[in-house]
Design a protein around this motif. Structure first.
Motif, short mmCIF file in Angstrom:
data_model
loop_
_atom_site.label_atom_id
_atom_site.label_comp_id
_atom_site.label_asym_id
_atom_site.label_seq_id
_atom_site.Cartn_x
_atom_site.Cartn_y
_atom_site.Cartn_z
N VAL B 247 0.76 -1.13 0.07
CA VAL B 247 0.06 -0.12 -0.02
C VAL B 247 1.02 1.11 0.08
O VAL B 247 0.61 2.04 -0.75
N LEU B 250 2.33 1.63 -3.66
CA LEU B 250 1.23 1.99 -4.70
C LEU B 250 0.87 3.59 -4.26
O LEU B 250 0.55 4.27 -5.21
N HIS B 254 1.20 6.27 -7.12
CA HIS B 254 -0.17 7.25 -7.41
C HIS B 254 0.10 8.35 -7.59
O HIS B 254 -0.42 9.32 -8.29
N MET B 258 2.13 9.26 -12.66
CA MET B 258 1.33 9.98 -13.59
C MET B 258 1.12 11.28 -13.58
O MET B 258 1.16 12.14 -14.55
N PRO B 259 1.11 11.84 -12.24
CA PRO B 259 0.75 13.19 -12.25
C PRO B 259 2.07 14.02 -12.65
O PRO B 259 1.75 15.19 -13.14
N LEU B 266 0.51 4.12 -15.66
CA LEU B 266 0.73 3.00 -14.37
C LEU B 266 -0.54 2.67 -14.06
O LEU B 266 -1.56 3.31 -13.43
N THR B 267 -0.66 1.40 -14.30
CA THR B 267 -2.13 0.37 -13.93
C THR B 267 -1.79 -0.70 -13.07
O THR B 267 -0.64 -1.41 -13.45
N VAL B 268 -2.41 -0.97 -11.88
CA VAL B 268 -2.34 -2.07 -11.16
C VAL B 268 -3.68 -2.96 -11.46
O VAL B 268 -4.84 -2.58 -11.04
#
Lengths: 424, 424
Positions: B247, B250, B254, B258-259, B266-268
């Motif tokens: 956690v 990630l 997050h 991407m920001p 980026l994808t989980v």
């Protein structure tokens, strides 16, 4: 009685080894989940041991298994001792099993010396205490205390789609020699020996924990539903990613709940994303929360905090949120008389003892709603449990059984009929 | 030729509806994963449509399915057009299927007017582009480009334990009328029509995307291993919780990747905890990362950042970390000549067109390694794909097929034999 009943340590340790072999894992643990073939094999072994000593074997419709050593007055409600035989998928050799085998050891110790208490003594193995295969946990003791099995519990399915009602029927049928008895018979009292499953007793080098009560436990399932999308083409602004919401929630919970309150427990045991494709932004993410606190009001406050945090991050991620209560168990306080009975028994055995609150819930939590109940804890190595590495020193197992036996003897003497000593 | 070949829009839309019915989901999407019964049914339908028009049907050992309209000079390498028929578990009606059916429409449009190009034109359905059931994705086009099927790919198993090699054999056997052909025949060129799967074309109201290249994609599996423990009794200080590490990782990813970079993705898509009991601190947590960037060097830098963040939080949580590369696809740039071919074809059809980089990888990525390749994009509603709500306007499907047909006609004229017009 002719002699003072005593625990046979070698016998107890041999029995622990025999049951540890049923569902043994390569790493030295046990996988004997409720109502599986392994669980049935363990129940059969207990029934065979009982038959060999001439004890009666009974089971109720929840497949709770009772071994009864009759008293001189069969009309008196029995003293019940026990725990459970089912384990976690990667469980240990002592969680539950020690309490059942120590209870059986008490019956044998009484039989060894021909003790003739007025009151029958029974050892019980409660069904599905762990709840890892079928929910809710403590299925058997809850059904016993409630006097019925709620129909929705019968419909529970495991991850392979097996229904509890079918597995229950098959488990009952696997023990045809057991007499049927109704759920929830009257009891004189209930005592359960269990490993602490925490680090306190070992850290303080105390042999026996006299359990004063059990903390409250609440199980939640939290789910976030967003919008599935292509992982490679969907810019951040177009995403409604439920995993982003879940991670934000869990991060905030990890930083706040346990660090702020040493008595609080928060655990995420399950988490999954759907549809579960590497290159798809998930549509739905669900996880479980195991929340515990000795204080019911504090636990309710933590639950409220969880919902507030979930709602906030769901909104931020543009996701829908759902929180479901899977289980909610209030805290329990055992009667002072039973706590004192344990302390006295420990002292008479020359065993160090301290009072302790149980961090885990146990079948005794539910028995305490229908009978004077109590628990005895013994230390386990590094406080490790629900783990194949779970371990208990041989001396600790014997100490626990000794405290249980002495508590039973004291209780039976208090409640015994006058002619008992004359006969002995 | 007698007349200018033209797309039959009604025919194309009817075909799209017929294929959407194979594996249709209640929510209007399609579940037709690679090498399943549904996939075989779709392949059979394409083969039957081909036979009805007198086209040859061939398949190679990777179950790539080819429909061939012969040219006047069979010795010339064919112009290949196509995409894939397999879908995500909760996929849409256009991802892949539109490209295959538009390619088949090109063959029929040529047949309708009796065009006689020197070069054969083939429509292809590549096997397992999605990779959601068996990894790697783009299985068929990678095997075609590599000329072989790596043995470890044959051993791949789906979540039910079915082996790819067995499903491949059964799929090939299900189409006995198809002639066998070797993997990786020589090609003149490859063109693939596909939905954008992103929001750009729709947002700018552009009909056709002339794809200049495909961004790089890297799939990682990250796992953290800690120490399982009892959820109720284990204080924070005694925990080594791999979910806490996951956690934290990630959350940081997050907030940063991407920001900070609008081109990064980026994808989980998957995450799981073991043993997966509500009341057990997990022993192991694993999740996948789908990382993409148009720039290979930037993607490598993101990968390095991911590993640094994982190592830091693993150490903080007292967990062991493992990062495995599941897939690594470099970016691709299509030849200027093919991009121009598409732009010219769009202009000749009076369709608005702009250049675009593909956010998703496609079979064309691998074909570009063995032949002059290119892609044509059409807009899809809200950029939604890999989703049952995926939708493409009927006019957009017809525009895409029209651009593909005109590009093919231009290419065939360029490469055509002189007597072609005389004959027509």
């Amino acid at each position: 009685m002719s002699r003072t009943p005593a625990v046979n340590g070698e016998r107890l340790l041999a029995r622990l080894a025999a049951f540890a072999a049923i569902g043994a894992t390569p790493k030295g643990g046990v996988d004997r989940q409720a109502l599986t073939a392994g669980d049935r094999e363990a129940r059969r072994l207990l029934a065979d041991l009982a038959a060999a000593r001439g004890f009666a074997v009974l089971q109720d419709e929840a497949a709770n298994l009772f071994v009864r050593r009759e008293g001189t007055d069969p009309s008196l409600p029995p003293l019940l001792l026990g725990s459970h035989l089912d384990t976690q998928p990667k469980g240990g050799r002592f969680d539950g099993t020690l309490g059942v085998l120590a209870a059986f050891e008490v019956l044998e110790a009484l039989e060894d010396v021909g003790a003739r208490p007025a009151r029958a003594v029974e050892a019980v193995a409660w069904t599905n205490e762990e709840g890892s295969r079928f929910q809710p946990g403590a299925f058997g003791s809850q059904a016993f205390a409630g006097g019925t099995i709620p129909s929705e519990w019968r419909e529970a399915q495991d991850r392979d789609g097996m229904r509890l009602s079918d597995e229950l029927r098959a488990t009952l049928a696997a023990l045809p020699q057991a007499k049927s008895r109704p759920l929830g018979i009257p009891l004189a009292a209930y005592l359960e020996l269990h490993i602490e499953q925490g680090p306190a007793l070992e850290a303080e080098d105390v042999a026996i924990g006299a359990v004063t009560g059990i903390q409250a436990t609440r199980w939640l399932e939290v789910s976030f539903t967003g919008r599935p999308a292509h992982a490679g083409t969907t810019p951040l602004a177009f995403r409604r990613d439920p995993l982003v919401a879940a991670v934000a929630v869990l991060g905030e919970l990890h930083r706040s709940i346990m660090p702020a309150d040493g008595d609080a427990r928060l655990t995420v045991g399950r988490i999954a994303a759907e549809p579960g494709s590497i290159n798809v932004v998930p549509e739905r993410v669900a996880f479980t929360l195991d929340l515990r606190h000795p204080d019911d009001a504090r636990l309710a406050a933590i639950d409220a905090t969880v919902r507030e945090i979930c709602a906030r991050h769901a909104a931020a991620a543009g996701c829908r949120m759902e929180v479901t209560v899977l289980s909610n168990m209030r805290s329990a306080a055992f009667p002072e008389s039973v706590v004192t009975l344990v302390e006295t028994a420990a002292a008479r055995s020359g065993l160090s003892c301290r009072r302790i609150v149980s961090g885990a819930f146990h079948d005794a939590l539910f028995l305490s709603r229908v009978a004077a109940s109590g628990m005895i804890f013994v230390p386990c190595r590094d406080g490790i449990s629900h783990n194949e590495a779970e371990d208990v020193a041989p001396a600790a197992s014997i100490d626990g059984a000794t405290a249980l036996l002495n508590a039973a003897v004291d209780y039976l003497e208090l409640a015994g009929a006058p002619e008992r000593n004359a006969r002995a």
